[in-house]
Motif scaffolding. Structure first.
Motif, PDB file in Angstrom:
ATOM      1  N   GLU A 177    -162.141 -74.146 -69.238  1.00 44.08           N
ATOM      2  CA  GLU A 177    -160.640 -74.361 -68.691  1.00 44.08           C
ATOM      3  C   GLU A 177    -159.761 -73.579 -69.852  1.00 44.08           C
ATOM      4  OE1 GLU A 177    -160.370 -78.113 -65.983  1.00 44.08           O
ATOM      5  OE2 GLU A 177    -160.704 -78.507 -68.009  1.00 44.08           O
ATOM      6  N   LEU A 178    -160.257 -73.913 -71.089  1.00 43.69           N
ATOM      7  CA  LEU A 178    -159.378 -73.338 -72.349  1.00 43.69           C
ATOM      8  C   LEU A 178    -159.520 -71.940 -72.285  1.00 43.69           C
ATOM      9  CD1 LEU A 178    -160.091 -76.242 -74.745  1.00 43.69           C
ATOM     10  CD2 LEU A 178    -157.595 -75.555 -74.047  1.00 43.69           C
ATOM     11  N   LYS A 179    -160.663 -71.487 -72.008  1.00 43.80           N
ATOM     12  CA  LYS A 179    -160.958 -70.013 -72.040  1.00 43.80           C
ATOM     13  C   LYS A 179    -160.217 -69.545 -71.102  1.00 43.80           C
ATOM     14  CE  LYS A 179    -164.818 -66.601 -72.395  1.00 43.80           C
ATOM     15  NZ  LYS A 179    -166.248 -66.227 -72.566  1.00 43.80           N
ATOM     16  N   ALA A 180    -160.289 -69.981 -69.864  1.00 49.69           N
ATOM     17  CA  ALA A 180    -159.412 -69.415 -68.637  1.00 49.69           C
ATOM     18  C   ALA A 180    -157.990 -69.267 -69.021  1.00 49.69           C
ATOM     19  CB  ALA A 180    -159.640 -70.101 -67.523  1.00 49.69           C
ATOM     20  N   ARG A 181    -157.451 -70.314 -69.761  1.00 48.83           N
ATOM     21  CA  ARG A 181    -156.074 -70.375 -70.441  1.00 48.83           C
ATOM     22  C   ARG A 181    -155.713 -69.086 -70.910  1.00 48.83           C
ATOM     23  NH1 ARG A 181    -152.858 -74.707 -69.774  1.00 48.83           N
ATOM     24  NH2 ARG A 181    -151.199 -73.333 -70.939  1.00 48.83           N
ATOM     25  N   GLY A 182    -156.879 -68.672 -71.773  1.00 46.99           N
ATOM     26  CA  GLY A 182    -156.661 -67.460 -72.758  1.00 46.99           C
ATOM     27  C   GLY A 182    -156.978 -67.798 -74.115  1.00 46.99           C
ATOM     28  N   ILE A 183    -157.654 -68.863 -74.598  1.00 52.54           N
ATOM     29  CA  ILE A 183    -158.357 -69.211 -75.804  1.00 52.54           C
ATOM     30  C   ILE A 183    -159.542 -68.369 -76.049  1.00 52.54           C
ATOM     31  CG2 ILE A 183    -159.013 -71.026 -77.338  1.00 52.54           C
ATOM     32  CD1 ILE A 183    -156.146 -71.253 -76.995  1.00 52.54           C
ATOM     33  N   ASN A 184    -159.426 -67.458 -77.181  1.00 49.69           N
ATOM     34  CA  ASN A 184    -160.766 -66.746 -77.444  1.00 49.69           C
ATOM     35  C   ASN A 184    -161.802 -67.696 -78.129  1.00 49.69           C
ATOM     36  OD1 ASN A 184    -162.208 -64.566 -77.733  1.00 49.69           O
ATOM     37  ND2 ASN A 184    -161.427 -64.257 -79.811  1.00 49.69           N
ATOM     38  N   ALA A 221    -148.926 -63.908 -96.792  1.00 53.71           N
ATOM     39  CA  ALA A 221    -148.473 -62.985 -95.747  1.00 53.71           C
ATOM     40  C   ALA A 221    -148.736 -63.187 -94.611  1.00 53.71           C
ATOM     41  CB  ALA A 221    -149.131 -61.572 -96.280  1.00 53.71           C
ATOM     42  N   CYS A 222    -148.171 -62.746 -93.569  1.00 54.33           N
ATOM     43  CA  CYS A 222    -148.375 -62.751 -92.059  1.00 54.33           C
ATOM     44  C   CYS A 222    -149.766 -62.308 -91.987  1.00 54.33           C
ATOM     45  CB  CYS A 222    -147.483 -61.626 -91.505  1.00 54.33           C
ATOM     46  SG  CYS A 222    -145.890 -62.548 -91.317  1.00 54.33           S
ATOM     47  N   HIS A 223    -150.545 -62.798 -91.111  1.00 52.04           N
ATOM     48  CA  HIS A 223    -151.860 -62.569 -90.917  1.00 52.04           C
ATOM     49  C   HIS A 223    -152.391 -63.063 -89.654  1.00 52.04           C
ATOM     50  CE1 HIS A 223    -151.991 -66.591 -92.326  1.00 52.04           C
ATOM     51  NE2 HIS A 223    -152.978 -66.910 -91.332  1.00 52.04           N
ATOM     52  N   VAL A 224    -153.527 -62.215 -89.121  1.00 49.24           N
ATOM     53  CA  VAL A 224    -154.193 -62.578 -87.710  1.00 49.24           C
ATOM     54  C   VAL A 224    -155.514 -62.878 -87.968  1.00 49.24           C
ATOM     55  CG1 VAL A 224    -152.743 -60.733 -86.835  1.00 49.24           C
ATOM     56  CG2 VAL A 224    -154.903 -59.958 -87.658  1.00 49.24           C
ATOM     57  N   ALA A 225    -156.191 -63.448 -86.913  1.00 43.30           N
ATOM     58  CA  ALA A 225    -157.749 -63.671 -87.412  1.00 43.30           C
ATOM     59  C   ALA A 225    -158.579 -63.426 -86.143  1.00 43.30           C
ATOM     60  CB  ALA A 225    -157.827 -65.386 -87.159  1.00 43.30           C
ATOM     61  N   LEU A 226    -159.587 -62.549 -86.456  1.00 43.38           N
ATOM     62  CA  LEU A 226    -160.610 -62.179 -85.310  1.00 43.38           C
ATOM     63  C   LEU A 226    -161.462 -63.448 -85.016  1.00 43.38           C
ATOM     64  CD1 LEU A 226    -161.428 -58.736 -87.079  1.00 43.38           C
ATOM     65  CD2 LEU A 226    -160.323 -59.142 -84.670  1.00 43.38           C
ATOM     66  N   GLY A 227    -161.551 -63.752 -83.755  1.00 43.71           N
ATOM     67  CA  GLY A 227    -162.542 -64.566 -83.386  1.00 43.71           C
ATOM     68  C   GLY A 227    -162.140 -65.755 -82.874  1.00 43.71           C
ATOM     69  N   ARG A 228    -162.520 -67.140 -83.148  1.00 43.01           N
ATOM     70  CA  ARG A 228    -162.347 -68.360 -82.548  1.00 43.01           C
ATOM     71  C   ARG A 228    -160.776 -68.527 -82.513  1.00 43.01           C
ATOM     72  NH1 ARG A 228    -165.266 -70.750 -85.252  1.00 43.01           N
ATOM     73  NH2 ARG A 228    -164.025 -71.749 -86.584  1.00 43.01           N
ATOM     74  N   GLY A 229    -160.095 -68.969 -81.351  1.00 43.88           N
ATOM     75  CA  GLY A 229    -158.885 -69.530 -81.156  1.00 43.88           C
ATOM     76  C   GLY A 229    -158.766 -70.965 -81.558  1.00 43.88           C
ATOM     77  N   PHE A 230    -157.367 -71.474 -81.347  1.00 46.10           N
ATOM     78  CA  PHE A 230    -157.141 -72.840 -81.856  1.00 46.10           C
ATOM     79  C   PHE A 230    -156.924 -73.532 -79.989  1.00 46.10           C
ATOM     80  CE2 PHE A 230    -155.719 -70.834 -85.625  1.00 46.10           C
ATOM     81  CZ  PHE A 230    -156.684 -71.368 -86.678  1.00 46.10           C
ATOM     82  N   ASN A 231    -158.011 -74.424 -80.046  1.00 44.33           N
ATOM     83  CA  ASN A 231    -157.540 -75.169 -78.718  1.00 44.33           C
ATOM     84  C   ASN A 231    -156.423 -75.983 -78.677  1.00 44.33           C
ATOM     85  OD1 ASN A 231    -160.033 -74.155 -77.739  1.00 44.33           O
ATOM     86  ND2 ASN A 231    -161.055 -76.332 -78.202  1.00 44.33           N
ATOM     87  N   GLU A 232    -155.895 -76.678 -79.857  1.00 44.79           N
ATOM     88  CA  GLU A 232    -155.026 -77.649 -79.988  1.00 44.79           C
ATOM     89  C   GLU A 232    -153.452 -76.914 -79.922  1.00 44.79           C
ATOM     90  OE1 GLU A 232    -155.654 -76.709 -84.402  1.00 44.79           O
ATOM     91  OE2 GLU A 232    -156.733 -76.760 -82.369  1.00 44.79           O
ATOM     92  N   VAL A 233    -153.297 -75.506 -79.620  1.00 45.80           N
ATOM     93  CA  VAL A 233    -151.941 -74.906 -79.144  1.00 45.80           C
ATOM     94  C   VAL A 233    -151.855 -75.186 -77.729  1.00 45.80           C
ATOM     95  CG1 VAL A 233    -152.317 -73.147 -80.923  1.00 45.80           C
ATOM     96  CG2 VAL A 233    -152.752 -72.499 -78.981  1.00 45.80           C
TER      97      VAL A 233
END
Length: 409
Positions: A365-372, A342-354
């Protein structure tokens, strides 16, 4: 289950999942109950040219004993030998194989506060090692039935029958049969997922709006230029591997701290050996402001307060109801499977590679771009047969992404 078919699964794990390179080390993490499959994977790793194999065993019953008898201070400590082992992994960058088989309720009854606080303390120590390895080596998660997990999925069956049925379901979802070529199946599957990601990336979406009759009404903004990924992953050196087996998702990391509304979970969440069920999460200004659960309320509240990033989203993932896992019609009580139903979301850490060019950016810099950023990354499922998702492009066009739980693009 025939040993020859399980052997084929072990080969797939090493060669297609972890994509082990000749001369590379290999770390295998497994519950002791799964020692036979872990040993089979180790043998396949050596056959693939592994320079060395390290086996890291765990035992859920023993883990529960530790939480019951040790103090919070003791549980929160990280021994020097554990740090040395992590540094060894940073220095050698082995292929890492995780074999999932835990009882979904295996830590039920453990003091929630002790569990959360000790996990957070240890997670903070291990975080720099994880970041030092991030996107530098291959890893994969696969699953093997345990008796208690199988009985949870098929409670009305004898234990041996439940294990056999769970084996059958697992092998079906990872595209392993007695007669097929699973590597070829996975190559074709990865191409299908890439095609969906290409369509999403071409839209240049500003935000997405989720709606379902169960109460889900949620908007989430996306990072400009961030990409949708799906299926296998590629390291900066060009190595292609499959982190999750099975996988059916197209995913991205949304803009940190920019979402509004309520998401209603459509499946239970097994988190730290405990179930959280019949729950919803409400966001304002990008952060969780309330959460309600009929089961696991305290654990859910503590989970979203582990650190600042735990109350924000790190992933959006799209999975249609045509997923073979959804079509199996069973609840696995295991995130590896249920998130791919099923479609899902995740709380917490994002993926730098996107973020294109992420390998040349600092964490700041990645956090400044919007990565959690967070020490946790916890998926929960929101997909259902009547979920609609509308995307809004940066030039103001509305595009139907999902309709009645299926791809609309």
């Amino acid at each position: 289950m025939k040993k020859s078919v399980i052997r084929k699964y072990a080969q797939l794990t090493v060669r297609c999942g972890a994509a082990l390179k000749k001369g590379q080390g290999c770390l295998i993490v497994s519950e002791v109950e799964q020692h036979e499959f872990a040993e089979m994977v180790a043998e396949e790793a050596y056959r693939a040219g592994a320079k060395w194999v390290m086996m890291q065993w765990s035992d859920q019953v023993f883990t529960k004993l530790k939480y019951r008898h040790e103090t919070l201070t003791q549980l929160s400590q990280v021994a020097e030998w554990e740090k040395a082992r992590q540094q060894h992994l940073v220095d050698t960058l082995p292929a890492m194989i995780y074999i999932s088989s835990e009882d979904p309720d295996g830590l039920k009854g453990v003091n929630v506060e002790k569990l959360q606080k000790s996990s957070a303390a240890r997670g903070a120590v291990f975080k720099p090692y994880r970041e030092a390895m991030d996107n530098k080596n291959q890893w994969t998660i696969v699953a093997v039935p345990s008796k208690k997990w199988a009985k949870k999925v098929f409670p009305g069956e004898r234990t041996s029958t439940a294990v056999e049925k769970l084996w059958q379901s697992i092998l079906k979802t990872v595209r392993v049969t007695e007669d097929n070529d699973p590597v070829a199946e996975w190559d074709a599957h990865n191409q299908r997922l890439k095609a969906h990601c290409d369509k999403l990336n071409a839209l240049d979406l500003d935000y997405v709006h989720y709606q379902a009759p169960n109460g889900t009404d949620f908007k989430c903004w996306l990072i400009p230029g961030a990409q949708w990924h799906g299926g296998g992953d590629t390291l900066p050196d060009g190595t292609f591997f499959n982190p999750n087996m099975p996988t059916e998702e197209a995913f991205t990391s949304p803009m940190r701290g920019r979402c509004e509304g309520t998401l209603v979970a459509t499946m239970p969440l097994s988190y730290q050996g405990n179930l959280i069920d019949h729950f919803s999460v409400t966001f304002e200004n990008g952060k969780v402001v309330s959460c309600k659960a009929e089961q696991g309320q305290e654990l859910l509240e503590k989970m979203v307060s582990v650190d600042e990033g735990a109350a924000m989203l790190g992933e959006l993932a799209l999975v249609p109801v045509e997923s073979p896992i959804f079509q199996e019609g069973i609840l696995f009580y295991n995130t590896l499977f249920d998130e791919n139903a099923a479609c899902h979301v995740a709380l917490g850490r994002g993926f730098n590679e996107v973020i294109p060019g992420f390998e040349n950016m600092s964490n700041e810099e990645l956090k400044a771009r919007g990565i959690n950023d967070s020490i946790i990354h916890v998926d929960f499922m929101i997909g259902c047969r009547d979920l609609d998702i509308t995307g809004y492009t940066r030039d103001g066009k509305a595009v139907k992404i999902f309709q009645n739980g299926s791809w609309a693009i």
